[in-house]
Design a protein around this motif. Structure first.
Motif, mmCIF file in Angstrom:
data_model
loop_
_atom_site.group_PDB
_atom_site.id
_atom_site.type_symbol
_atom_site.label_atom_id
_atom_site.label_comp_id
_atom_site.label_asym_id
_atom_site.label_seq_id
_atom_site.Cartn_x
_atom_site.Cartn_y
_atom_site.Cartn_z
ATOM 1 N N GLY A 203 0.823 -1.274 0.089
ATOM 2 C CA GLY A 203 -0.071 0.123 -0.124
ATOM 3 C C GLY A 203 0.949 1.372 -0.037
ATOM 4 N N ALA A 204 2.030 1.293 0.596
ATOM 5 C CA ALA A 204 2.818 2.597 0.595
ATOM 6 C C ALA A 204 3.809 2.588 -0.578
ATOM 7 N N GLY A 205 3.765 1.610 -1.459
ATOM 8 C CA GLY A 205 4.467 1.717 -2.572
ATOM 9 C C GLY A 205 5.982 1.170 -2.507
ATOM 10 N N CYS A 206 6.131 0.425 -1.605
ATOM 11 C CA CYS A 206 7.382 0.027 -1.364
ATOM 12 C C CYS A 206 7.707 -1.432 -2.103
ATOM 13 N N VAL A 207 6.808 -2.013 -2.681
ATOM 14 C CA VAL A 207 7.063 -3.188 -3.242
ATOM 15 C C VAL A 207 6.788 -3.525 -4.818
ATOM 16 N N ALA A 208 8.035 -4.075 -5.659
ATOM 17 C CA ALA A 208 7.874 -4.384 -6.838
ATOM 18 C C ALA A 208 7.268 -5.709 -6.988
ATOM 19 N N THR A 209 7.556 -6.723 -6.384
ATOM 20 C CA THR A 209 7.183 -8.192 -6.381
ATOM 21 C C THR A 209 6.787 -8.650 -5.282
ATOM 22 N N LEU A 210 5.832 -9.425 -5.176
ATOM 23 C CA LEU A 210 5.405 -10.241 -4.303
ATOM 24 C C LEU A 210 5.271 -11.724 -4.542
ATOM 25 N N GLU A 211 6.105 -12.701 -4.085
ATOM 26 C CA GLU A 211 6.248 -13.933 -4.177
ATOM 27 C C GLU A 211 5.691 -14.977 -3.313
ATOM 28 N N SER A 212 4.498 -15.445 -3.053
ATOM 29 C CA SER A 212 4.038 -15.974 -2.074
ATOM 30 C C SER A 212 2.791 -16.946 -2.370
ATOM 31 N N SER A 213 2.628 -17.699 -1.596
ATOM 32 C CA SER A 213 1.279 -18.900 -1.815
ATOM 33 C C SER A 213 0.048 -18.064 -1.341
ATOM 34 N N ALA A 214 0.012 -16.823 -0.533
ATOM 35 C CA ALA A 214 -1.106 -16.235 -0.248
ATOM 36 C C ALA A 214 -0.671 -14.925 0.511
ATOM 37 N N LEU A 215 -1.521 -14.063 0.538
ATOM 38 C CA LEU A 215 -1.596 -12.629 1.310
ATOM 39 C C LEU A 215 -2.865 -12.476 1.966
ATOM 40 N N ARG B 76 4.195 -7.048 -9.505
ATOM 41 C CA ARG B 76 4.315 -8.115 -10.104
ATOM 42 C C ARG B 76 4.028 -9.403 -9.116
ATOM 43 N N LEU B 77 2.877 -10.262 -9.439
ATOM 44 C CA LEU B 77 2.925 -11.144 -8.378
ATOM 45 C C LEU B 77 3.328 -12.639 -9.103
ATOM 46 N N VAL B 78 3.943 -13.339 -8.287
ATOM 47 C CA VAL B 78 4.464 -14.503 -8.431
ATOM 48 C C VAL B 78 3.735 -15.641 -7.433
#
Length: 276
Positions: A65-77, A98-100
């Motif tokens: 939300g704060a704009g710190c992330v380019a990629t999230l690699e995870s099985s869930a959020l 980018r969602l991996v």
């Protein structure tokens, strides 16, 4: 172990995490350093690659939300009983991250490969799944030990730059007590370094007794330690802290809109209501 850990501030701790870093972060039940998360947002960290081990929650939600992330690699959020994560949902819909997509066993397998210094780890359970179809980095190969057709999935090694988490104890030699939380040990072994916030720093070595020693992450794997009591707030912590239910419900209400989320940041991260 860095000499400055005795008086390292949380902002100095966060400043040592570079933009673009790949961070292994634990699920909400395992020891999330929310105090470092707020410090990363204050310093306006950018282009982080988050690896949820094997999932993530409020930590990734706030950083996205704060704009710190380019990629999230995870099985869930997930925010669990509080509902879908509003800032994550917005980012996915807008394509701003980018969602991996992965699975829990695949995340652990990739980290295990890194621990062992090998290029991949075989895994069978993903065969036939849609996740495999849309994950080009995973390769279906033939089992080299079978004379019959026997496909297996090769999961490439995941080597984070930093394993970032909260723990109950460290000692003045830089050793960190993790108890039975083996996922934190695995994250640390797979990563280039571990950055850890702790509730307490002890004068005596954590290796002094067999009971404590069995749950200790040696200083060899630790890059930074910051003394930050109650550093998991508002999330629960396995060493005793409970979730701040009222705060989580307030967050969900405020984060439903852009204006409300920005107000949350001002109040709880940049403003007077910041919790250490």
């Amino acid at each position: 172990m860095p000499a400055e850990y005795n008086d390292l501030s949380i902002d100095d701790f966060a400043n040592a995490i570079p933009d673009g870093a790949k961070l292994a972060i634990p699920a909400d039940y395992a020891g999330v350093t929310m105090v470092a998360t707020r410090a990363l947002i204050r310093r306006k960290a950018r282009n982080l690659h988050l690896v949820g081990v094997p999932t993530s929650g409020l930590q990734a939600e706030l950083l996205i939300g704060a704009g710190c992330v380019a990629t999230l690699e995870s099985s869930a959020l997930t925010l669990g009983e509080y509902g879908p994560a509003p800032r994550f949902t917005k980012a996915v819909r807008e394509g701003s991250i980018r969602l991996v997509d992965a699975t829990c066993p695949a995340i652990h397998a990739g980290l295990q490969a890194s621990q062992k210094g090998i290029p991949f780890m075989p895994l069978r359970g993903i065969l036939g799944s849609d996740v495999l179809e849309y994950h080009p980095a995973w390769k279906v190969i033939q089992n080299p030990f079978s004379e019959n057709e026997d496909p297996i999935v090769a999961i490439p090694a995941i080597q984070p730059d930093i394993a970032l988490f909260h723990a109950p104890l460290a000692d003045r030699d830089g050793n960190v007590w993790l108890g039975r939380k083996r996922e934190l040990v695995n994250m640390s072994h797979a990563s280039k370094s571990a950055f850890v916030t702790v509730d307490e720093i002890r004068e005596t070595s954590l290796f002094e007794t067999e009971e404590m020693a069995a749950g200790v992450l040696p200083a060899l794997y630790v890059g930074k330690i910051c003394h930050a009591p109650n550093g998991s707030w508002p999330l629960p912590f396995w060493n005793g802290a409970k979730v701040d239910d009222a705060h989580m419900r307030e967050y969900m209400k405020m984060a439903a809109s852009d204006a409300g989320f920005n107000e949350y940041l001002e109040r709880y991260i940049f403003g007077e209501s910041v919790m250490a």
